[in-house]
Design a protein around this motif. Structure first.
Motif: not given
Length: 373
Positions: A86-89, A190-199, A363-373
Motif C-alpha cells: 500500500l505504501r508503494l501504491l 511484481s513490487s505492487a503485489l508484494k506485501s511488506p507488512y509483517k505479523g 513523534n518517533v513512536l507514532c511514525e513507526n506505528v504508521v509504518t504498520l499501515m
C-alpha cells in the motif's frame, strides 16, 4: 451511435429510457460486444455491477472489454494489507479497488486487457469463455503454446500465467471476468503485489503467486488493440452476430441510470478497506532514537478496517505510561489508516508535556506505528 428502440427489452431500467448520443447496439440474437472508453478502474467495475444488476440476460449474452490506468484490484474477500504494498501504491499514485467478485489480486495498467462475459446464471460457463480466448489467440498466432488449466488460468509455454479468472454468480445473472497480459509493466506488477507488512493473521482469501509473462514478449505484434479485436471477432463468430464493438461511456447516466452512484460507492474507504475480513497484527519493530535502539511490540485486532483492540508494549522509562495509554485509547476505534493515525498523533501531541525530548520520542513512536499501515 443511437440506442435503438428494440434494445429497450434488453435493458431493465427503472426510469423512462431516453435516446442518448451513444449507447448499446442491438443485434438480432440479443448478444452484445461493448467496450469502455474510460480507463478508470472504479468506473469500469461499476459498469460490471450495472449490467449484472439491470440487464435481463435470460436470452442474451454480453462481452464487456475494458482497460485501466495503473490499479491494483483485490477480490471481494481479500485483505489489501496482505495482498499488496500500500505504501508503494500511494507513492506511485496507483489506485486500489475492491471488486464484487471473489478470486485473487491482480495488477492492471494499459498493457493489460480485461474481459467480462455476462450470461444468465444457468448458462454461466467460464471454461468455455477461456477456450474462446485461447481460440482467438491461436487464430492470430497458431504456434502460440497457450492452454487453460483446471484452475481456470491461461498459461503460456506451460509455465507463465497470462490470464487469471474471477466470477460473481447472482440470483439470476452471472459474470466471469479475466485478465490478459499484453504488455504490462512487470516490474511495477511484481513490487505492487508484494506485501511488506509483517505479523498479519487473517482468514481472508489469499492470492496464489505465479510466474507471469506478457504476450508482447512472445510476439511484439500482439498489442492490446490486436488482441481485443481478435477476441471480439471470435466472440461474434461463436454467437453469430456482427463483429461490431459498441463504445460506452461509464459516466453516461442516460444509458446507465445510477451508474455514478455505483462508481462513488466503489471508491469509498468503507468499501475498499472497510470490507476487509477481520484480521490481527502482532509484530515488533526496532525504534531507532539518537544512539539507542528500542524493541517495541504491537498487537492489534482490526475489524471492518478499524482498530478494535490495541496494545503497545514499550519500557516506562522511555515514554510515560499515561502518554502510551492515551495513544492506545485514541487508536482504538480509529481506521487502520496512516493518514488517520498521523492526524491523531498530531492532535495528541498537544496533550504531551512541553518537553522537547518527550515530544521527539512521541513523534518517533507514532511514525513507526504508521509504518504498520
Amino acid at each position: 451511435m443511437v440506442l435503438q428502440s428494440s434494445l429497450k427489452n434488453c435493458l431493465q431500467l427503472s426510469c423512462i429510457l431516453r435516446t442518448p448520443k451513444a449507447g448499446f447496439r442491438s443485434t438480432t440474437s440479443g448478444s452484445l460486444i461493448i467496450q469502455s472508453i474510460s480507463n478508470d478502474v472504479y468506473q469500469n467495475l461499476a459498469v460490471e455491477d450495472w449490467i449484472h444488476d439491470h440487464m435481463n440476460l435470460e436470452n442474451r449474452q454480453v462481452l464487456f472489454l475494458w482497460r485501466n490506468s495503473p490499479a491494483v484490484v483485490i477480490g471481494r474477500h481479500q485483505n489489501p494489507w496482505q495482498e499488496c504494498n500500500l505504501r508503494l501504491l500511494r507513492q506511485k499514485n496507483i489506485k486500489l479497488a475492491r471488486r464484487r467478485s471473489g478470486g485473487g489480486t491482480v495488477y492492471h495498467d494499459l498493457g493489460n486487457i480485461n474481459l467480462t462475459f455476462f450470461t444468465c446464471r444457468k448458462k454461466y460457463e467460464r471454461m468455455e469463455n477461456l477456450k474462446l480466448v485461447v481460440k482467438a489467440l491461436k487464430a492470430l498466432r497458431p504456434r502460440l503454446d497457450v492452454h487453460v488449466t483446471d484452475r481456470y488460468d491461461i498459461l503460456l509455454d506451460r509455465h507463465y500465467k497470462i490470464s487469471g479468472t474471477a466470477a460473481k454468480l447472482g440470483r439470476t445473472n452471472a459474470y466471469h471476468h479475466c485478465t490478459l497480459l499484453c504488455n504490462a509493466d512487470k516490474v511495477v506488477l511484481s513490487s505492487a503485489l508484494k506485501s511488506p507488512y509483517k505479523g498479519l493473521k487473517s482468514n481472508a482469501t489469499p492470492s496464489v503467486p505465479a510466474s507471469v509473462k506478457n504476450l508482447f514478449e512472445e510476439d511484439p505484434s500482439l498489442t492490446c488493440e490486436v488482441l481485443l479485436d481478435a477476441i471480439a471477432e471470435e466472440y461474434a463468430t461463436q454467437h453469430q452476430i456482427d463483429h461490431h464493438v459498441t463504445l460506452i461511456n461509464p459516466a453516461d447516466e442516460t444509458v446507465l441510470p445510477g451508474i455514478n452512484n455505483k462508481t462513488k460507492e466503489l471508491q469509498t474507504w468503507e468499501w475498499v478497506y472497510g470490507k476487509t475480513p477481520k484480521f490481527s497484527v502482532s509484530t515488533c519493530f526496532n525504534m531507532v532514537y539518537k544512539d539507542s535502539v528500542l524493541d517495541v511490540k504491537v498487537d492489534m485486532d482490526v475489524k471492518h478496517g478499524r482498530i478494535e483492540v490495541c496494545n503497545i508494549d514499550l519500557p516506562e522509562q522511555w515514554l510515560p505510561p499515561a502518554l502510551s495509554s492515551e495513544l492506545v485509547k485514541s487508536l482504538t476505534g480509529s481506521k487502520f489508516c496512516p493518514n488517520e493515525t498521523t492526524t491523531l498523533a498530531t492532535t495528541l501531541l498537544r496533550v504531551c508535556p512541553q518537553d522537547e525530548e518527550l515530544q521527539n520520542r512521541w513523534n518517533v513512536l507514532c511514525e513507526n506505528v504508521v509504518t504498520l499501515m
